[in-house]
Design a protein around this motif. Structure first.
Motif, mmCIF file in Angstrom:
data_model
loop_
_atom_site.group_PDB
_atom_site.id
_atom_site.type_symbol
_atom_site.label_atom_id
_atom_site.label_comp_id
_atom_site.label_asym_id
_atom_site.label_seq_id
_atom_site.Cartn_x
_atom_site.Cartn_y
_atom_site.Cartn_z
ATOM 1 N N PHE A 52 0.672 -1.125 0.047
ATOM 2 C CA PHE A 52 0.048 0.023 0.046
ATOM 3 C C PHE A 52 0.887 1.368 -0.132
ATOM 4 C CE2 PHE A 52 0.805 -1.422 4.363
ATOM 5 C CZ PHE A 52 1.065 -0.247 4.967
ATOM 6 N N SER A 53 0.300 2.315 -0.643
ATOM 7 C CA SER A 53 0.988 3.410 -0.756
ATOM 8 C C SER A 53 0.590 4.365 0.660
ATOM 9 C CB SER A 53 0.675 4.240 -2.087
ATOM 10 O OG SER A 53 1.088 5.788 -1.791
ATOM 11 N N ILE A 54 1.486 5.245 1.178
ATOM 12 C CA ILE A 54 1.197 6.062 2.338
ATOM 13 C C ILE A 54 0.839 7.348 1.841
ATOM 14 C CG2 ILE A 54 2.129 4.504 3.848
ATOM 15 C CD1 ILE A 54 4.242 6.591 4.149
ATOM 16 N N ALA A 55 0.799 7.849 0.740
ATOM 17 C CA ALA A 55 0.807 9.179 0.296
ATOM 18 C C ALA A 55 -0.771 9.620 0.786
ATOM 19 C CB ALA A 55 0.780 9.282 -1.219
ATOM 20 N N THR A 56 -1.750 8.619 0.889
ATOM 21 C CA THR A 56 -2.865 9.223 1.461
ATOM 22 C C THR A 56 -3.568 8.002 2.499
ATOM 23 O OG1 THR A 56 -4.310 8.084 -0.379
ATOM 24 C CG2 THR A 56 -3.883 10.571 -0.401
ATOM 25 N N ALA A 57 -4.060 8.409 3.745
ATOM 26 C CA ALA A 57 -4.652 7.547 4.370
ATOM 27 C C ALA A 57 -5.644 6.502 3.840
ATOM 28 C CB ALA A 57 -5.323 8.061 5.571
ATOM 29 N N GLY A 58 -5.599 5.171 4.477
ATOM 30 C CA GLY A 58 -6.459 4.351 3.691
ATOM 31 C C GLY A 58 -6.498 2.895 4.484
ATOM 32 N N SER A 59 -7.433 2.068 3.700
ATOM 33 C CA SER A 59 -7.529 0.571 4.212
ATOM 34 C C SER A 59 -7.725 -0.178 3.078
ATOM 35 C CB SER A 59 -8.830 0.907 4.954
ATOM 36 O OG SER A 59 -9.266 -0.437 5.544
ATOM 37 N N ALA B 44 6.444 6.627 -0.329
ATOM 38 C CA ALA B 44 6.806 5.389 0.565
ATOM 39 C C ALA B 44 5.724 4.222 0.171
ATOM 40 C CB ALA B 44 7.207 5.308 1.965
ATOM 41 N N VAL B 45 6.196 3.035 0.053
ATOM 42 C CA VAL B 45 5.028 2.177 -0.059
ATOM 43 C C VAL B 45 5.375 0.920 1.065
ATOM 44 C CG1 VAL B 45 4.363 0.160 -1.670
ATOM 45 C CG2 VAL B 45 4.935 2.280 -2.493
ATOM 46 N N GLY B 46 4.293 0.762 1.694
ATOM 47 C CA GLY B 46 4.391 -0.061 3.038
ATOM 48 C C GLY B 46 3.719 -1.546 2.533
ATOM 49 N N TYR B 47 4.051 -2.600 3.430
ATOM 50 C CA TYR B 47 3.382 -3.616 3.110
ATOM 51 C C TYR B 47 2.899 -4.369 4.291
ATOM 52 C CZ TYR B 47 7.554 -6.581 4.415
ATOM 53 O OH TYR B 47 8.404 -7.083 4.948
ATOM 54 N N VAL B 48 2.083 -5.297 4.268
ATOM 55 C CA VAL B 48 1.549 -6.189 5.615
ATOM 56 C C VAL B 48 1.550 -7.515 4.923
ATOM 57 C CG1 VAL B 48 0.106 -4.293 6.623
ATOM 58 C CG2 VAL B 48 -0.928 -5.898 5.383
ATOM 59 N N SER B 49 1.765 -8.596 5.788
ATOM 60 C CA SER B 49 1.933 -9.927 5.192
ATOM 61 C C SER B 49 1.655 -10.795 6.607
ATOM 62 C CB SER B 49 3.118 -10.341 4.735
ATOM 63 O OG SER B 49 4.222 -10.324 5.718
ATOM 64 N N ALA B 50 1.315 -12.122 6.268
ATOM 65 C CA ALA B 50 1.233 -12.945 7.398
ATOM 66 C C ALA B 50 2.494 -14.122 7.493
ATOM 67 C CB ALA B 50 -0.137 -13.800 6.913
ATOM 68 N N HIS B 51 2.894 -14.418 8.723
ATOM 69 C CA HIS B 51 4.079 -14.995 8.791
ATOM 70 C C HIS B 51 3.424 -16.284 9.839
ATOM 71 C CE1 HIS B 51 7.521 -12.445 7.492
ATOM 72 N NE2 HIS B 51 6.543 -11.840 7.069
ATOM 73 N N ALA C 240 -4.970 -4.241 5.957
ATOM 74 C CA ALA C 240 -3.967 -2.883 6.377
ATOM 75 C C ALA C 240 -4.838 -1.764 6.476
ATOM 76 C CB ALA C 240 -2.796 -2.816 5.329
ATOM 77 N N THR C 241 -4.435 -0.967 7.519
ATOM 78 C CA THR C 241 -5.109 0.335 7.741
ATOM 79 C C THR C 241 -3.904 1.205 7.939
ATOM 80 O OG1 THR C 241 -5.819 0.038 9.803
ATOM 81 C CG2 THR C 241 -7.329 -0.410 8.521
ATOM 82 N N TRP C 242 -3.885 2.275 7.383
ATOM 83 C CA TRP C 242 -2.740 3.420 7.591
ATOM 84 C C TRP C 242 -3.159 4.615 7.508
ATOM 85 C CZ3 TRP C 242 -4.227 0.637 3.254
ATOM 86 C CH2 TRP C 242 -4.175 1.451 2.040
ATOM 87 N N ALA C 243 -2.188 5.470 8.255
ATOM 88 C CA ALA C 243 -2.191 6.998 8.297
ATOM 89 C C ALA C 243 -1.531 7.528 6.903
ATOM 90 C CB ALA C 243 -1.656 7.596 9.382
ATOM 91 N N GLY C 244 -1.951 8.398 6.490
ATOM 92 C CA GLY C 244 -1.496 9.198 5.123
ATOM 93 C C GLY C 244 -0.200 10.216 5.723
ATOM 94 N N VAL C 245 0.673 10.187 4.646
ATOM 95 C CA VAL C 245 1.749 11.234 4.813
ATOM 96 C C VAL C 245 1.928 11.809 3.512
ATOM 97 C CG1 VAL C 245 4.270 11.623 5.198
ATOM 98 C CG2 VAL C 245 3.171 9.560 6.341
ATOM 99 N N PRO C 246 1.313 13.112 3.262
ATOM 100 C CA PRO C 246 0.974 13.755 2.189
ATOM 101 C C PRO C 246 2.416 13.842 1.446
ATOM 102 C CG PRO C 246 -0.269 14.717 3.751
ATOM 103 C CD PRO C 246 0.445 13.756 4.435
ATOM 104 N N GLY C 247 2.662 13.599 0.137
ATOM 105 C CA GLY C 247 3.629 13.984 -0.641
ATOM 106 C C GLY C 247 4.781 12.775 -0.411
ATOM 107 N N SER C 248 4.506 11.777 0.347
ATOM 108 C CA SER C 248 5.408 10.570 0.357
ATOM 109 C C SER C 248 5.137 9.677 -0.464
ATOM 110 C CB SER C 248 5.034 9.901 1.905
ATOM 111 O OG SER C 248 5.901 8.819 1.941
#
Length: 135
Positions: A36-43, A127-134, A117-125
């Motif tokens: 997911f991209s953190i440029a805007t908040a989302g789920s 960065a691409v994060g990820y979630v996964s199961a282990h 995943a749910t995440w907070a946005g960082v305008p202009g960022s």
């Protein structure tokens, strides 16, 4: 290569070949990664469903490569037909904490699971994060 190193390599190769096909070694569960991209908040919910790990458990993990203090959450849910999907495992982390996981939750080999995943946005960022199961 010395004899000792050759023996170690042969033992390691034999151990790897002895694992039955489809058995996952501890680590990320195949098809569970959700970027997911953190440029805007989302789920976001992963459309891929995966079968329960043979280990009988899974944990939610994730990473966002930036130094911001905002947070993201990773979840593992069981896909239940015609019923609410129960949450199996979760974790919440600051972006700057780096990769990490929460506690294990129980799974069954016949069950189907997915990540969310749910995440907070960082305008202009960018960065691409990820979630996964282990397991």
């Amino acid at each position: 290569m010395t004899r000792t190193r050759m023996r170690i390599a042969a033992v390691g190769l034999t151990a790897v070949l002895a694992l039955p096909a489809g058995v996952a070694v501890a680590g990320e569960i195949t098809n569970s990664r959700l970027p997911f991209s953190i440029a805007t908040a989302g789920s976001k919910e992963d459309g891929d469903r995966w079968k329960g790990a043979g280990s009988g458990h899974a944990k939610a993990c994730g990473d966002v490569p930036t130094s911001d203090l905002k947070t993201f959450s990773a979840y593992v849910y069981q896909d239940k037909s015609l019923m609410p999907d129960p949450k199996i495992a979760s974790t919440s982390r600051n972006y700057r904490d780096g990769f990490g996981c929460g506690s294990y939750g129980g799974t069954t080999t016949g069950g189907k699971y997915y990540t969310k995943a749910t995440w907070a946005g960082v305008p202009g960022s960018r960065a691409v994060g990820y979630v996964s199961a282990h397991n």
